[in-house]
Scaffold this motif. Sequence first.
Motif, mmCIF file in Angstrom:
data_model
loop_
_atom_site.group_PDB
_atom_site.id
_atom_site.type_symbol
_atom_site.label_atom_id
_atom_site.label_comp_id
_atom_site.label_asym_id
_atom_site.label_seq_id
_atom_site.Cartn_x
_atom_site.Cartn_y
_atom_site.Cartn_z
ATOM 1 N N ILE A 71 52.476 -21.686 -1.828
ATOM 2 C CA ILE A 71 53.526 -21.300 -1.128
ATOM 3 C C ILE A 71 54.408 -22.595 -1.095
ATOM 4 C CG2 ILE A 71 54.241 -20.701 1.250
ATOM 5 C CD1 ILE A 71 51.318 -19.640 1.686
ATOM 6 N N ASN B 62 47.829 -19.655 0.178
ATOM 7 C CA ASN B 62 47.644 -18.648 1.016
ATOM 8 C C ASN B 62 46.182 -18.268 0.792
ATOM 9 O OD1 ASN B 62 47.540 -16.416 2.323
ATOM 10 N ND2 ASN B 62 48.786 -15.164 0.636
ATOM 11 N N ALA C 285 52.434 -12.961 5.104
ATOM 12 C CA ALA C 285 51.686 -14.137 5.708
ATOM 13 C C ALA C 285 50.806 -13.432 6.669
ATOM 14 C CB ALA C 285 52.810 -14.732 6.566
ATOM 15 N N ASN D 77 59.306 -19.869 -2.175
ATOM 16 C CA ASN D 77 58.961 -18.457 -2.000
ATOM 17 C C ASN D 77 58.509 -18.286 -0.707
ATOM 18 O OD1 ASN D 77 56.495 -19.796 -1.996
ATOM 19 N ND2 ASN D 77 55.505 -18.549 -3.434
ATOM 20 N N TYR E 173 56.971 -15.063 1.565
ATOM 21 C CA TYR E 173 55.533 -15.254 2.170
ATOM 22 C C TYR E 173 55.816 -14.666 3.658
ATOM 23 C CZ TYR E 173 51.396 -17.403 4.078
ATOM 24 O OH TYR E 173 50.238 -17.390 4.900
ATOM 25 N N GLY F 8 47.987 -21.859 4.413
ATOM 26 C CA GLY F 8 49.173 -20.922 4.669
ATOM 27 C C GLY F 8 49.309 -20.471 6.276
#
Length: 260
Positions: free
Chosen positions: A244, A204, A257, A248, A252, A186
């Motif tokens: 991810i 992520n 993030a 979305n 994120y 991510g």
Amino acid sequence: TLAPAQQDSIEEQLSIMEAQIQQGVNAFVIHPSDSNGIMPGVKAANEKGIPVVSIGTASTSGSMMRTGVDYYETGYVVAKYLFEKAGGSGGVIVLEGPPGAQNAEERKAGILDALKEFSGYTLIDSQTANFNRAQGMQVMENLLQREGVKDELKVVVAANDEMALGAIQALKAAGLTDVMVGGFDGSKDAAQAIKDGDLTVTYNTDPFGSTYLAVAYLVEYLDEGKVPEEYFIPFPSERHNPLITADNIDQYIADFAWFN
């Protein structure tokens, strides 16, 4: 917070640990680039009674606990998502992390176990690109030179975002736009690649959260002598909806993030 000039330099990581031990450090949180290679530093710390906690890749032994994602689970979840989305058949290329690195081996095992569940896919090849973007591009370029690969290839599963981004560069140069590519971490560049439509999915891995967790447990141990209830605490995991995708990516970046 200390780090080697080259992120995969185990020699520099060892030098840092040795210097800190000489300076009387009280504890270590480490993210070794090699599970076995970091052992001289971990053993030296253990001999001095200095506790060590590993994040992600763990030392082969000598760490009192490990936090971070369950790498096997991440590999399985991302690969399964790609195989379900890519139509059920075609060729697959896996870009592996460094040979012998615990997290790389675990993630590769998850990817290959997911592949076993989809009989319509064929593994074209699985090669290391050492978590490196330039190597990811080079390995993919070489594989695309093989006869029939351009026609067969449907899915690339790269064991981190950097290799995935390198693979995307090679695919674009070869004029291939219908290959689904997945990565892990991510990262900021990966998030942009998803917004651009180049990367299909990433995971992520939340290095911020797993590091926070490691430090919190370590401080608790230093202050109170309290030992964690379990050696490995996975964070995050599949139950946290870590994938991810284009669906979305905006949420994120705005809310979750770790690079912000």
